[in-house]
Design a protein around this motif. Sequence first.
Motif, mmCIF file in Angstrom:
data_model
loop_
_atom_site.group_PDB
_atom_site.id
_atom_site.type_symbol
_atom_site.label_atom_id
_atom_site.label_comp_id
_atom_site.label_asym_id
_atom_site.label_seq_id
_atom_site.Cartn_x
_atom_site.Cartn_y
_atom_site.Cartn_z
ATOM 1 N N VAL A 253 0.854 -1.179 0.000
ATOM 2 C CA VAL A 253 0.000 0.000 0.000
ATOM 3 C C VAL A 253 0.893 1.232 0.000
ATOM 4 O O VAL A 253 1.926 1.282 0.681
ATOM 5 N N GLN A 254 0.500 2.216 -0.803
ATOM 6 C CA GLN A 254 1.221 3.487 -0.876
ATOM 7 C C GLN A 254 0.296 4.597 -0.372
ATOM 8 O O GLN A 254 -0.790 4.799 -0.911
ATOM 9 N N LEU A 255 0.720 5.279 0.670
ATOM 10 C CA LEU A 255 -0.024 6.404 1.221
ATOM 11 C C LEU A 255 0.679 7.696 0.823
ATOM 12 O O LEU A 255 1.871 7.873 1.098
ATOM 13 N N SER A 256 -0.076 8.576 0.158
ATOM 14 C CA SER A 256 0.481 9.856 -0.277
ATOM 15 C C SER A 256 -0.104 10.975 0.570
ATOM 16 O O SER A 256 -1.338 11.152 0.623
ATOM 17 N N THR A 257 0.750 11.714 1.252
ATOM 18 C CA THR A 257 0.326 12.853 2.062
ATOM 19 C C THR A 257 1.123 14.073 1.633
ATOM 20 O O THR A 257 1.970 14.010 0.738
ATOM 21 N N GLY A 258 0.858 15.182 2.302
ATOM 22 C CA GLY A 258 1.568 16.404 1.958
ATOM 23 C C GLY A 258 3.048 16.333 2.219
ATOM 24 O O GLY A 258 3.826 17.126 1.667
ATOM 25 N N THR A 259 3.471 15.384 3.045
ATOM 26 C CA THR A 259 4.894 15.279 3.384
ATOM 27 C C THR A 259 5.619 14.207 2.581
ATOM 28 O O THR A 259 6.802 13.983 2.782
ATOM 29 N N GLY A 260 4.873 13.514 1.683
ATOM 30 C CA GLY A 260 5.547 12.504 0.865
ATOM 31 C C GLY A 260 4.753 11.213 0.794
ATOM 32 O O GLY A 260 3.561 11.160 1.139
ATOM 33 N N LYS A 261 5.416 10.156 0.337
ATOM 34 C CA LYS A 261 4.786 8.854 0.147
ATOM 35 C C LYS A 261 5.394 7.827 1.109
ATOM 36 O O LYS A 261 6.607 7.822 1.320
#
Length: 370
Positions: A342-350
């Motif tokens: 699973v790849q979670l993308s947020t404002g601080t990166g992946k």
Amino acid sequence: MACTQVYATDRKARFRKLRKKTDKVRRRDVVLNFGAAGGASGISGASVRVMQMDSSFPFGACINPSVIQNQAFVDFFTKHFDWAVFENELKWYHTEAQQGQLNYNDSDALLDFCDRYGKQVRGHCIFWAVENTVQQWVKGLDNNGLKSAVQSRLQSLLTRYAGRFPHYDVNNEMLHGSFYKDRLGDDINAFMFRETARLDPGATLFVNDYNVECGNDPNATPEKYVEQIAALQQKGAPVGGIGLQGHVTNPVGEVLCDALDKLATTDLPVWLTELDVSESDVDLRADDLEVVLREAYAHPAVEGVVFWGFVDLRREWTSHARGHIDSNGHFKFRGYHGTYVVQLSTGTGKVHKTFSVEKGDTPLVLDMNL
């Protein structure tokens, strides 16, 4: 002589039913819980991508010394298959064509190839019950000499490769042949299983035969296969799996399913061990192969398929998902059994994390703890 039977078929309707059955047997609801990573409010709406890396359902293919020299074959095999089986190179008539002259060069090379690419291998086969497959020197032995030769074959093969073959077809095609039983008595087949288990206790030991799934061979009905397995077990044979060779002509889904249902009463795993179809027209052949694959994959007793040729339905039976984390910190999808990233993308990166989806009837809830 095989009997002829006529069945009405509606493959489109059958496939619709099988897709529903497959969804129940091979998939599971999954909830990825990201709320544990510091509160749902901070990541609600974040982008999620789920990719299936491997399936827990193994597919394999037949190999021989020639095809592993073909780079196109090697590339396709290593990309699409998890298991292998040797075409002839482990059979007794290949490793000991002349008495006492052992030759494991080909099987060693094929096993090294599989080890190099991380592929597991079915041991096919230790003995073959059909008389016309038995070497002439073996046929010429008296009964004492034959029993000694059987023991020597077991000792030689199983000590050499202890732990290397997770499966063994112990005495191939016992529904269609009885060479060893005719010469050495009713207990010899069970003895082969018991001795194999003693010498290589980690291997799963299979019966293996053809036409059982076709409904047109009175010598190889599912009922006779079940009876044979029960008789072996009563003599102490640790039968661990059922092999259906799957050399199929004009497959009928309902007939295949009925055979699998009957074999499932043994509570043993079923593998299609040598799957191919004989239709000469390539399009019809693909259609026939699809029937067998869909029936096998949809049936809970079937735990693997090994081809005597190639085909690929794996894209349909692979799960990928995209979306966003909900207000509860969850991302939900329905996935085939296997391993995922699973790849979670947020404002601080992946951020990436791996997880597994195993069999189960209830939703799988996984705390991601990223």
